[in-house]
Design an enzyme around this catalytic site. Structure first.
Site, PDB file in Angstrom:
ATOM      1  N   HIS A 168       0.857  -1.341  -0.092  1.00 54.37           N
ATOM      2  CA  HIS A 168       0.000  -0.037  -0.006  1.00 54.37           C
ATOM      3  C   HIS A 168       0.720   1.297   0.106  1.00 54.37           C
ATOM      4  CE1 HIS A 168      -2.823   2.728   1.429  1.00 54.37           C
ATOM      5  NE2 HIS A 168      -3.706   1.990   1.729  1.00 54.37           N
ATOM      6  N   ASP A 213     -10.364   6.958  -4.560  1.00 57.64           N
ATOM      7  CA  ASP A 213     -10.209   5.725  -4.279  1.00 57.64           C
ATOM      8  C   ASP A 213     -10.764   4.608  -5.323  1.00 57.64           C
ATOM      9  OD1 ASP A 213      -9.929   3.626  -2.659  1.00 57.64           O
ATOM     10  OD2 ASP A 213     -11.104   4.158  -1.072  1.00 57.64           O
ATOM     11  N   GLU A 272      -1.080   1.605  -5.261  1.00 55.58           N
ATOM     12  CA  GLU A 272      -0.960   0.399  -4.487  1.00 55.58           C
ATOM     13  C   GLU A 272      -0.729  -0.872  -5.215  1.00 55.58           C
ATOM     14  OE1 GLU A 272      -4.130   0.440  -1.530  1.00 55.58           O
ATOM     15  OE2 GLU A 272      -3.947   2.465  -1.585  1.00 55.58           O
TER      16      GLU A 272
HETATM   17  C1  BG6 Z   1      -6.987   2.113   0.483  1.00 55.77           C
HETATM   18  C2  BG6 Z   1      -8.438   1.943   0.207  1.00 55.77           C
HETATM   19  O1  BG6 Z   1      -6.070   1.245   0.026  1.00 55.77           O
HETATM   20  O2  BG6 Z   1      -6.472   2.457   1.936  1.00 55.77           O
HETATM   21  C3  BG6 Z   1      -9.134   3.248   1.139  1.00 55.77           C
HETATM   22  O3  BG6 Z   1      -8.864   1.927  -0.807  1.00 55.77           O
HETATM   23  C4  BG6 Z   1      -8.721   3.152   2.318  1.00 55.77           C
HETATM   24  O4  BG6 Z   1     -10.574   2.684   0.966  1.00 55.77           O
HETATM   25  C5  BG6 Z   1      -7.166   3.560   2.549  1.00 55.77           C
HETATM   26  O5  BG6 Z   1      -9.670   4.309   2.824  1.00 55.77           O
HETATM   27  C6  BG6 Z   1      -6.831   3.508   4.034  1.00 55.77           C
HETATM   28  O6  BG6 Z   1      -6.852   2.524   4.812  1.00 55.77           O
HETATM   29  P1  BG6 Z   1      -6.667   2.598   6.104  1.00 55.77           P
HETATM   30  O7  BG6 Z   1      -7.148   1.370   6.795  1.00 55.77           O
HETATM   31  O8  BG6 Z   1      -5.223   2.783   6.181  1.00 55.77           O
HETATM   32  O9  BG6 Z   1      -7.281   3.745   6.717  1.00 55.77           O
END
Ligand code: BG6
Length: 299
Positions: A168, A213, A272
Site C-alpha cells: 500500500h 479511491d 498500491e
Molecule cells: C486504500 C483503500 O487502499 O486504503 C481506502 O482503498 C482506504 O478505501 C485507504 O481508506 C486507507 O485505509 P486505512 O485502513 O489505512 O485507513
C-alpha cells in the site's frame, strides 16, 4: 527477536537496527546509493530516499507508532484481505500483517552497495484467531538507487486458501492537485467513493480533483506519478500483481482520520500494488506466489 540476534545480522557501516518513533525497532540503511528505514512492526518500509533526491515515501506526522496499530504512510503490507473484511466489520482493515511484529530472516549485500533484507511473518495464534490458515510471508526489500519490494506468500496449510494482498505505497508528492498518473488510461475500475460502481478511466492521465479511491482490477501496467510541482516522476513497475489501487483522501476524509493531519493530503498519492477483489489469489498447499513492486525516481 532479541537485540543480540538483530545485532548479529547488521552490516557495519550500511545497515543497523535502532529504536525508531514510539520505540519500535527499525532497520536503518545508509549506503552511497540511498537511505531507508524498515520497521519490524508490520514489516513496514517507512522511508526511502535515493541520494540526491527528496524522500520518495510519504509518512504522516500524525502516524501512530504502536504495536497493534498501523503506521500511516510508507508501505503498509495488507494481508490476507484488502480493505474491510467481507461480512466482518470488526476485523482489522487491510488484514493483520501490518499490525504484527515481523522477524528478520536475513540481511545481505547484493552487488555493490545494494542492501537486501528479508522479513518474515508466519501464522501464529494471533493470526489464526482472525484467519484459520497456516502461511509464511516473506517480504524481500532491496534498497539501492531503486526500491524493490517483493511480497511472497507461501501456503503451509493442508488446504488451499484464497487471500488478497497489497503493498500500500504512499508516494510523496509536492502537490497532488498538480500531479497526474499515467498507465491506467482506458482501464475499468471500481469506485470506492461511489458504491463500488464500475467506471472507466478516460483516455487521459488520472488527476486528483477530489477524494479518489479507485480499484483497477486486471491491470499489470507500470504506473508513473508525474509530480509537476516537485519536478520529478516516480515510476511503479510491478509483476505478479493484477490490481492497482489509487487513493487520495482529500479534505473531508483527512479530517476524519485521527492518524493523519488535516493538511497532509496534498503531499501524498497512493499507488498500491495489489491482488484484490476479483484478482484474489488461491494457493494450493505448499504453493507460493510473489508480487513485486519497483519504485524508481526520474526527471
Ligand atoms: C486504500 C483503500 O487502499 O486504503 C481506502 O482503498 C482506504 O478505501 C485507504 O481508506 C486507507 O485505509 P486505512 O485502513 O489505512 O485507513
Amino acid at each position: 527477536m532479541t537485540p543480540d540476534a538483530l545485532r548479529s545480522l547488521e552490516i557495519p557501516g550500511l545497515a543497523r537496527f535502532e529504536s525508531g518513533p514510539g520505540g519500535l525497532t527499525r532497520l536503518a540503511v545508509t549506503t552511497p546509493l540511498a537511505e531507508a528505514h524498515v520497521c519490524l512492526h508490520g514489516g513496514h518500509v517507512t522511508h526511502f530516499q535515493p541520494r540526491g533526491q527528496s524522500p520518495v515515501l510519504f509518512l504522516s506526522a500524525r502516524s501512530f507508532f504502536e504495536n497493534g496499530r498501523p503506521i500511516r504512510g510508507g508501505v503498509p503490507v495488507c494481508f490476507p484481505w484488502f480493505g474491510p473484511r467481507a461480512g466482518q466489520p470488526d476485523a482489522p482493515a487491510h488484514g493483520f500483517a501490518r499490525l504484527l511484529p515481523w522477524e528478520v530472516e536475513s540481511l545481505s549485500i547484493d552487488g555493490e552497495h545494494i542492501v537486501l533484507a528479508v522479513l518474515r511473518l508466519a501464522a501464529n495464534d494471533e493470526t489464526r484467531a482472525h484467519w484459520p490458515h497456516d502461511f509464511v510471508l516473506r517480504h524481500h526489500i532491496v534498497i539501492g538507487q531503486r526500491l524493490t519490494m517483493m511480497l511472497e506468500v507461501e501456503n503451509t496449510s493442508r488446504e488451499p486458501f484464497t487471500y488478497e494482498a497489497a503493498l500500500h505505497t504512499y508516494l510523496a508528492v509536492a502537490d497532488a492537485r498538480a500531479a497526474t498518473i499515467t498507465g491506467l488510461e482506458n482501464a475499468p475500475y471500481r469506485d470506492k467513493t461511489d458504491g463500488l460502481q464500475t467506471k472507466v478511466q478516460p483516455a487521459e492521465p488520472l488527476r486528483f480533483t477530489g477524494e479518489t479511491d479507485r480499484m483497477f482490477e486486471n491491470t499489470r501496467a507500470t504506473c508513473t506519478l508525474h509530480d509537476s510541482a516537485g519536478a520529478r516522476r516516480i515510476t511503479v513497475e510491478k509483476s505478479g500483481s493484477a490490481t492497482t489501487v489509487v487513493w487520495n483522501p482529500w479534505i473531508e476524509k483527512s479530517a476524519a482520520m485521527k492518524d493523519f493531519a488535516d493538511d497532509e493530503w496534498p503531499r501524498m498519492a497512493c499507488i498500491e500494488t495489489a491482488n484484490a477483489g476479483t484478482d484474489a489469489i488461491t494457493l494450493a498447499p505448499g504453493a507460493k506466489h510473489a508480487m513485486r513492486a519497483v519504485l524508481s525516481v526520474g526527471k
